[in-house]
Write a protein that holds these residues in place. Structure first.
Motif, PDB file in Angstrom:
ATOM      1  N   ILE A  27       0.838  -1.201   0.000  1.00  0.00           N
ATOM      2  CA  ILE A  27       0.000   0.000   0.000  1.00  0.00           C
ATOM      3  C   ILE A  27       0.871   1.248   0.000  1.00  0.00           C
ATOM      4  CG2 ILE A  27      -1.620   1.370   1.377  1.00  0.00           C
ATOM      5  CD1 ILE A  27      -2.950  -1.323   2.170  1.00  0.00           C
ATOM      6  N   ASN A  28       1.870   1.280   0.863  1.00  0.00           N
ATOM      7  CA  ASN A  28       2.751   2.452   0.933  1.00  0.00           C
ATOM      8  C   ASN A  28       3.514   2.678  -0.366  1.00  0.00           C
ATOM      9  OD1 ASN A  28       2.034   3.248   3.536  1.00  0.00           O
ATOM     10  ND2 ASN A  28       3.528   1.879   4.458  1.00  0.00           N
ATOM     11  N   LEU A  29       3.889   1.608  -1.031  1.00  0.00           N
ATOM     12  CA  LEU A  29       4.631   1.729  -2.293  1.00  0.00           C
ATOM     13  C   LEU A  29       3.773   2.248  -3.449  1.00  0.00           C
ATOM     14  CD1 LEU A  29       6.751  -1.557  -2.338  1.00  0.00           C
ATOM     15  CD2 LEU A  29       7.648   0.767  -2.406  1.00  0.00           C
ATOM     16  N   TYR A  30       2.515   1.833  -3.487  1.00  0.00           N
ATOM     17  CA  TYR A  30       1.712   2.077  -4.677  1.00  0.00           C
ATOM     18  C   TYR A  30       0.500   2.990  -4.493  1.00  0.00           C
ATOM     19  CZ  TYR A  30       4.520  -1.549  -6.805  1.00  0.00           C
ATOM     20  OH  TYR A  30       5.581  -2.264  -7.295  1.00  0.00           O
ATOM     21  N   LYS A  31       0.121   3.341  -3.277  1.00  0.00           N
ATOM     22  CA  LYS A  31      -1.139   4.073  -3.104  1.00  0.00           C
ATOM     23  C   LYS A  31      -1.141   5.436  -3.786  1.00  0.00           C
ATOM     24  CE  LYS A  31      -0.227   6.090   1.414  1.00  0.00           C
ATOM     25  NZ  LYS A  31      -0.522   6.016   2.819  1.00  0.00           N
ATOM     26  N   GLN A  32      -0.034   6.146  -3.744  1.00  0.00           N
ATOM     27  CA  GLN A  32      -0.020   7.477  -4.346  1.00  0.00           C
ATOM     28  C   GLN A  32      -0.091   7.401  -5.872  1.00  0.00           C
ATOM     29  OE1 GLN A  32       3.143  10.044  -3.056  1.00  0.00           O
ATOM     30  NE2 GLN A  32       2.267  11.807  -4.087  1.00  0.00           N
ATOM     31  N   ARG A  33       0.709   6.516  -6.453  1.00  0.00           N
ATOM     32  CA  ARG A  33       0.679   6.377  -7.921  1.00  0.00           C
ATOM     33  C   ARG A  33      -0.677   5.879  -8.402  1.00  0.00           C
ATOM     34  NH1 ARG A  33       5.855   3.105  -9.670  1.00  0.00           N
ATOM     35  NH2 ARG A  33       5.824   2.377  -7.551  1.00  0.00           N
ATOM     36  N   LEU A  34      -1.251   4.900  -7.691  1.00  0.00           N
ATOM     37  CA  LEU A  34      -2.562   4.391  -8.080  1.00  0.00           C
ATOM     38  C   LEU A  34      -3.645   5.447  -7.876  1.00  0.00           C
ATOM     39  CD1 LEU A  34      -2.427   0.727  -6.715  1.00  0.00           C
ATOM     40  CD2 LEU A  34      -2.362   1.459  -9.107  1.00  0.00           C
ATOM     41  N   TYR A  35      -3.511   6.237  -6.806  1.00  0.00           N
ATOM     42  CA  TYR A  35      -4.469   7.313  -6.561  1.00  0.00           C
ATOM     43  C   TYR A  35      -4.520   8.240  -7.778  1.00  0.00           C
ATOM     44  CZ  TYR A  35      -6.587  11.609  -4.883  1.00  0.00           C
ATOM     45  OH  TYR A  35      -7.389  12.713  -4.757  1.00  0.00           O
ATOM     46  N   TRP A  36      -3.360   8.695  -8.243  1.00  0.00           N
ATOM     47  CA  TRP A  36      -3.336   9.646  -9.353  1.00  0.00           C
ATOM     48  C   TRP A  36      -3.741   9.002 -10.672  1.00  0.00           C
ATOM     49  CZ3 TRP A  36      -4.181  14.340  -8.473  1.00  0.00           C
ATOM     50  CH2 TRP A  36      -3.780  14.903  -7.251  1.00  0.00           C
ATOM     51  N   HIS A  37      -3.458   7.720 -10.824  1.00  0.00           N
ATOM     52  CA  HIS A  37      -3.918   7.003 -12.019  1.00  0.00           C
ATOM     53  C   HIS A  37      -5.448   6.994 -12.050  1.00  0.00           C
ATOM     54  CE1 HIS A  37      -4.201   4.020 -15.178  1.00  0.00           C
ATOM     55  NE2 HIS A  37      -4.860   3.212 -14.372  1.00  0.00           N
ATOM     56  N   ILE A  38      -6.052   6.651 -10.933  1.00  0.00           N
ATOM     57  CA  ILE A  38      -7.509   6.607 -10.833  1.00  0.00           C
ATOM     58  C   ILE A  38      -8.089   8.018 -10.938  1.00  0.00           C
ATOM     59  CG2 ILE A  38      -9.454   6.044  -9.314  1.00  0.00           C
ATOM     60  CD1 ILE A  38      -7.563   3.797  -8.140  1.00  0.00           C
ATOM     61  N   ARG A  39      -7.482   8.957 -10.250  1.00  0.00           N
ATOM     62  CA  ARG A  39      -7.979  10.342 -10.229  1.00  0.00           C
ATOM     63  C   ARG A  39      -7.985  10.938 -11.632  1.00  0.00           C
ATOM     64  NH1 ARG A  39      -8.381  14.837  -6.391  1.00  0.00           N
ATOM     65  NH2 ARG A  39      -9.454  16.379  -7.660  1.00  0.00           N
ATOM     66  N   ASN A  40      -6.979  10.633 -12.435  1.00  0.00           N
ATOM     67  CA  ASN A  40      -6.962  11.127 -13.810  1.00  0.00           C
ATOM     68  C   ASN A  40      -8.128  10.577 -14.617  1.00  0.00           C
ATOM     69  OD1 ASN A  40      -4.760  12.889 -13.883  1.00  0.00           O
ATOM     70  ND2 ASN A  40      -3.320  11.216 -14.142  1.00  0.00           N
ATOM     71  N   MET A  41      -8.641   9.438 -14.213  1.00  0.00           N
ATOM     72  CA  MET A  41      -9.759   8.841 -14.946  1.00  0.00           C
ATOM     73  C   MET A  41     -11.113   9.334 -14.427  1.00  0.00           C
ATOM     74  SD  MET A  41      -8.372   4.935 -15.431  1.00  0.00           S
ATOM     75  CE  MET A  41      -9.713   4.401 -16.479  1.00  0.00           C
ATOM     76  N   VAL A  42     -11.290   9.377 -13.103  1.00  0.00           N
ATOM     77  CA  VAL A  42     -12.618   9.666 -12.541  1.00  0.00           C
ATOM     78  C   VAL A  42     -12.788  11.114 -12.086  1.00  0.00           C
ATOM     79  CG1 VAL A  42     -12.978   7.259 -11.888  1.00  0.00           C
ATOM     80  CG2 VAL A  42     -12.140   8.872 -10.181  1.00  0.00           C
ATOM     81  N   LYS A  43     -11.696  11.850 -11.971  1.00  0.00           N
ATOM     82  CA  LYS A  43     -11.656  13.290 -11.697  1.00  0.00           C
ATOM     83  C   LYS A  43     -12.052  13.719 -10.288  1.00  0.00           C
ATOM     84  CE  LYS A  43     -10.713  14.115 -16.057  1.00  0.00           C
ATOM     85  NZ  LYS A  43      -9.442  13.537 -16.369  1.00  0.00           N
ATOM     86  N   ASN A  44     -12.766  12.910  -9.547  1.00  0.00           N
ATOM     87  CA  ASN A  44     -13.297  13.294  -8.247  1.00  0.00           C
ATOM     88  C   ASN A  44     -12.528  12.615  -7.113  1.00  0.00           C
ATOM     89  OD1 ASN A  44     -15.257  12.495  -5.932  1.00  0.00           O
ATOM     90  ND2 ASN A  44     -16.166  14.329  -6.838  1.00  0.00           N
ATOM     91  N   HIS A  45     -12.141  13.393  -6.104  1.00  0.00           N
ATOM     92  CA  HIS A  45     -11.342  12.881  -4.992  1.00  0.00           C
ATOM     93  C   HIS A  45     -12.061  11.763  -4.219  1.00  0.00           C
ATOM     94  CE1 HIS A  45      -8.776  12.759  -1.453  1.00  0.00           C
ATOM     95  NE2 HIS A  45      -9.841  13.008  -0.710  1.00  0.00           N
ATOM     96  N   GLU A  46     -13.317  12.004  -3.855  1.00  0.00           N
ATOM     97  CA  GLU A  46     -14.041  11.003  -3.053  1.00  0.00           C
ATOM     98  C   GLU A  46     -14.223   9.692  -3.816  1.00  0.00           C
ATOM     99  OE1 GLU A  46     -15.100  14.232  -3.208  1.00  0.00           O
ATOM    100  OE2 GLU A  46     -14.672  14.829  -1.133  1.00  0.00           O
ATOM    101  N   ASP A  47     -14.593   9.813  -5.095  1.00  0.00           N
ATOM    102  CA  ASP A  47     -14.739   8.609  -5.919  1.00  0.00           C
ATOM    103  C   ASP A  47     -13.401   7.882  -6.049  1.00  0.00           C
ATOM    104  OD1 ASP A  47     -17.436   9.162  -6.290  1.00  0.00           O
ATOM    105  OD2 ASP A  47     -17.121  10.151  -8.226  1.00  0.00           O
ATOM    106  N   THR A  48     -12.332   8.653  -6.202  1.00  0.00           N
ATOM    107  CA  THR A  48     -10.991   8.067  -6.315  1.00  0.00           C
ATOM    108  C   THR A  48     -10.639   7.290  -5.057  1.00  0.00           C
ATOM    109  OG1 THR A  48     -10.269   9.828  -7.794  1.00  0.00           O
ATOM    110  CG2 THR A  48      -8.542   8.570  -6.679  1.00  0.00           C
ATOM    111  N   ASP A  49     -10.897   7.877  -3.896  1.00  0.00           N
ATOM    112  CA  ASP A  49     -10.618   7.179  -2.634  1.00  0.00           C
ATOM    113  C   ASP A  49     -11.398   5.877  -2.529  1.00  0.00           C
ATOM    114  OD1 ASP A  49      -8.674   8.829  -1.580  1.00  0.00           O
ATOM    115  OD2 ASP A  49     -10.030   9.908  -0.240  1.00  0.00           O
ATOM    116  N   ASP A  50     -12.680   5.923  -2.901  1.00  0.00           N
ATOM    117  CA  ASP A  50     -13.514   4.711  -2.852  1.00  0.00           C
ATOM    118  C   ASP A  50     -12.973   3.630  -3.790  1.00  0.00           C
ATOM    119  OD1 ASP A  50     -15.181   5.962  -1.038  1.00  0.00           O
ATOM    120  OD2 ASP A  50     -16.748   6.423  -2.516  1.00  0.00           O
ATOM    121  N   ILE A  51     -12.635   4.026  -5.003  1.00  0.00           N
ATOM    122  CA  ILE A  51     -12.121   3.061  -5.984  1.00  0.00           C
ATOM    123  C   ILE A  51     -10.776   2.502  -5.524  1.00  0.00           C
ATOM    124  CG2 ILE A  51     -11.273   2.783  -8.350  1.00  0.00           C
ATOM    125  CD1 ILE A  51     -13.411   4.953  -9.116  1.00  0.00           C
TER     126      ILE A  51
END
Length: 182
Positions: A27-51
């Motif tokens: 989680i520590n290694l990948y959460k930030q990169r995966l967060y931004w990958h998802i965020r670029n797709m869904v645009k919304n912070h809350e949705d990104t956190d859920d996904i």
């Protein structure tokens, strides 16, 4: 993370012994990169956190099935990409609109997002990206924002490198045209 470290992490995750510590490391290694990958797709912070949370739940449940045919990183990104696409398709279906219409709607909502720090030019850039078909959006985001290599994108999206290069080229041309004409 080099190949040896990745194999050791996968063994620790799959063995059950110290798997909680290994999962925390993952989680520590990948959460930030995966967060931004998802965020670029869904645009919304809350949705990104859920996904993102759903991604790590899926990873935790399915890590024993990971065979190592691809990099762990690629496997994680594939899960994150699929979860994001599923979320977006469900949201589009819920509003009875196309994926492209949803993309534009999500960008229009960025101004209201307290976590969005972009200016007018960045918003225009996001609108240009949102005007692309789904596959071109994915390819463009992965290459432009995450500086991902075509080889890695190929593993994640299960598409040839040549097709990805063509998609990226077409996407950049469409974005340039959008920015010039709008």
């Amino acid at each position: 993370m080099d190949t040896k470290e990745e194999k050791e992490l996968v063994i620790a995750l799959q063995s059950g012994k110290d798997s909680n510590a290994a999962f925390s490391k993952l989680i520590n290694l990948y959460k930030q990169r995966l967060y931004w990958h998802i965020r670029n797709m869904v645009k919304n912070h809350e949705d990104t956190d859920d996904i993102l949370q759903n991604v790590f739940i899926k990873v935790h449940r399915n890590i024993k099935n990971f065979k190592g045919d691809s990099k762990l990183y690629s496997w994680l990104y594939r899960i994150a990409t699929n979860e994001s696409i599923t979320f977006l398709n469900q949201k589009a279906k819920k509003f009875n609109i196309s994926y492209e219409e949803l993309s534009i709607k999500l960008v229009q909502n960025l101004k209201a997002d307290i976590y969005y720090e972009g200016d007018e030019m960045q918003l225009k850039f996001q609108k240009a990206i949102a005007s692309l078909p789904q596959k071109q959006q994915q390819v463009f985001n992965m290459k432009y924002f995450q500086e991902m290599k075509y080889k890695d994108m190929s593993e994640i999206l299960d598409t040839s490198e040549g097709a990805l290069k063509a998609s990226y080229h077409i996407a950049t041309k469409k974005i340039e045209d959008f920015l010039k004409n709008n």
